[in-house]
Design a protein around this motif. Structure first.
Motif: not given
Length: 543
Positions: A307, A467, A431-435, A437, A305, A469
């Motif tokens: 982000r 995912d 959803e966790a990967r996309s968001n 989390d 991650n 980013k």
């Protein structure tokens, strides 16, 4: 314009020529091979998870794609060897500059309710998939296809009516591109490009994909769907090539436990299932005619991650590269999985058409050398004495769990890293990967078409499935340039080098399709690198 006509596959020609009379007495013999056919022509197989969607416009996983290739048919299909053959389109032509494609549709393609499939159905489906209103997780695929105004439509800056696809008449579809793509026709075999029935969607809204509501144009129709349990499709009598279909019904069963699935397969309840991690050598010895491993166009990786606001420790490229170096991929492929998978130091699968695996320095090092470099990098990052803690999440699967445990042990033994493992149900995981989390998450990517860009485009900062980013302007430029390059390989080499250098992801292994197949099931497309299969190409022989 330069015409490129696609002739119907040899097998299909043979089937059509023989016609339904060949098996008028209950599928007596196969019209091409002459094999005696079983009276029961049903196919039952195991899926790990419930697919998030069976709407071509919102589907996003490979298991859902298997279902959609039965329920719907796009412009083009794939033959058992992966080559292009006609679907709803009988031929296509491209302009001299490669910017305009014109598809000619057959006039006998029908929806399951008897309506004629028209070019307008494709126009509607593509514009719907790109529309911000639908918010498709795969809208980026329309952009990858380089359709005129795709980026602007997806961003909401231009109305979907301006997308570069137009039904000239009922049997002529014109597609306008912003740049020539030599593999464009391949992309029309993907489920995102399948047509949908506008009147059905408008009548039922989100419920249009339920049994009894769905109108589809593939060889099968949806007859039953019990979420988290099973999905059943049966022959579509309105399908234009129904006479060439032998399998009558197809059932996918959701079985999360691979060992349970194997037990049910051996009991005769399944015609196909996955081989649990590490068991292929034993099963191949015991069932040599049933246990199969072939290269599969997918890559298994871990993503970080990156982000803003993500944990500081994994923002350090030295830490990420050290974690990559410390993974002994050969132990994972040879001992943990043992199913023909190959260790990966590039994201692109080694067997991808036209791709030459670049020389990534890490790949030619011994594991001892990799471990030594990993320790040096961790020391530079301030973790010479350990102290790093990482959360690693994966979707529920015994194989994913086995890999995660092995990796966490390698990180602990080599670098003193403490890893907390967590599994999540498939939809929650997506959803966790996309968001964002997560800290480190399991990833798997299967080719949407057989060309290296299907993998590497995920590294583009604007990709819908980036995912991590990961943002690198030079990578973006290399990928953009590759799309129009006479030889994109040097660009692909550089992107793979950036992946190894920056480590937004850790390629771990290149997949093999490791399955058990019932001995009476025939017609599986083992030579198709993507393993895109159609139930209508399968059949069962009598014992």
């Amino acid at each position: 314009m330069t015409l490129k006509s696609i002739l119907t596959a040899t097998t299909a020609v043979s089937l059509i020529a023989v016609g339904s009379a060949a098996w008028a007495d209950g599928h007596a013999t196969h019209p091409v091979t002459g094999e005696t056919l079983a009276s029961d022509q049903s196919f039952t197989y195991r899926d790990l998870d419930e697919s998030p969607s069976i709407d071509p416009g919102t589907a996003e996983d490979s298991a859902g794609g298997d279902i959609l290739r039965d329920l719907f048919e796009g412009l083009m299909n794939q033959a058992p060897d992966g080559t292009l053959v006609p679907g709803v389109a009988t031929s296509f032509a491209s302009s001299d500059d490669g910017l305009v494609y014109t598809f000619t549709l057959r006039d006998n393609a029908k929806w399951s309710n008897g309506d004629t499939v028209t070019a307008g159905d494709f126009e509607y489906a593509w514009k719907r998939a790109a529309s911000p209103e639908l918010a498709s997780p795969y809208s980026w695929f329309i952009e990858l296809m380089s359709l005129e105004n795709a980026s602007e439509v997806i961003a909401g800056d231009v109305d979907p009516s301006e997308l570069g696809v137009t039904a000239i008449d009922d049997t002529t579809l014109e597609v306008r591109l912003t740049q020539p793509l030599p593999y464009f026709a391949q992309m029309t075999t993907h489920f995102t490009t399948f047509p949908v029935h506008q009147a059905t969607i408008e009548a039922h809204g989100d419920d249009w994909t339920k049994p009894g509501n769905m109108v589809s144009n593939g060889a099968y129709v949806l007859s039953e769907h019990v979420p988290q349990e099973k999905l059943v499709r049966v022959r579509n009598e309105s399908y234009w090539d129904n006479d060439a279909t032998i399998i009558d019904s197809v059932t996918s069963l959701i079985i999360n436990d691979e060992a349970v699935a194997l037990t049910r397969y051996l009991a005769g309840e399944l015609d196909r299932t996955d081989v649990p991690a590490g068991q292929f050598p034993r099963l191949q010895a015991e069932y040599p005619e049933q246990a199969v491993s072939v290269p599969l166009a997918c890559s298994y990786y871990y993503m970080f991650n990156l982000r803003d606001g993500a944990p500081e420790e994994i923002q350090d490229a030295n830490v990420r590269k050290a974690l990559s170096l410390a993974i002994d991929r050969d132990i994972i492929t040879e001992n943990v999985l043992a199913g023909g998978q190959e260790s990966a130091y590039t994201f692109t699968h080694w067997a991808t058409a036209g791709f030459e695996t670049p020389n990534i320095p890490m790949a030619s090092m011994t594991q001892e050398e990799r471990n030594a470099m990993a320790k040096e990098l961790m020391a530079e990052a301030g973790y010479a004495d350990g102290g790093l803690e990482i959360d690693l999440v994966y979707n529920t699967s015994e194989s994913h769990k086995s890999v995660a445990i092995a990796v966490s042990q390698m990180w602990k033994q080599t670098l003193g890293v403490e890893t907390t493992l967590a599994n999540q149900e498939w939809q929650t995981f997506l959803e966790a990967r996309s968001n964002g989390d997560y800290e480190v998450a399991r990833g798997g990517w299967c080719a949407d078409y057989n060309e290296a860009s299907t993998f590497l485009d995920l590294m583009d900062s604007g990709s819908g499935y980036n995912d991590s980013k990961y943002v690198n302007a030079e990578v973006d430029a290399l990928l953009a340039e590759a799309k129009t390059a006479d030889n994109p390989q040097p660009n692909y080499d550089r992107v793979e080098e950036f992946i190894a250098q920056d480590t937004p992801i850790i390629p771990i292994y290149h997949y093999a399709s490791v399955k058990m197949f019932a001995e009476d099931l025939k017609g599986w497309p083992f030579d198709n690198f993507q393993q895109n299969w159609y139930s209508r190409q399968l059949y069962k022989v009598a014992e």
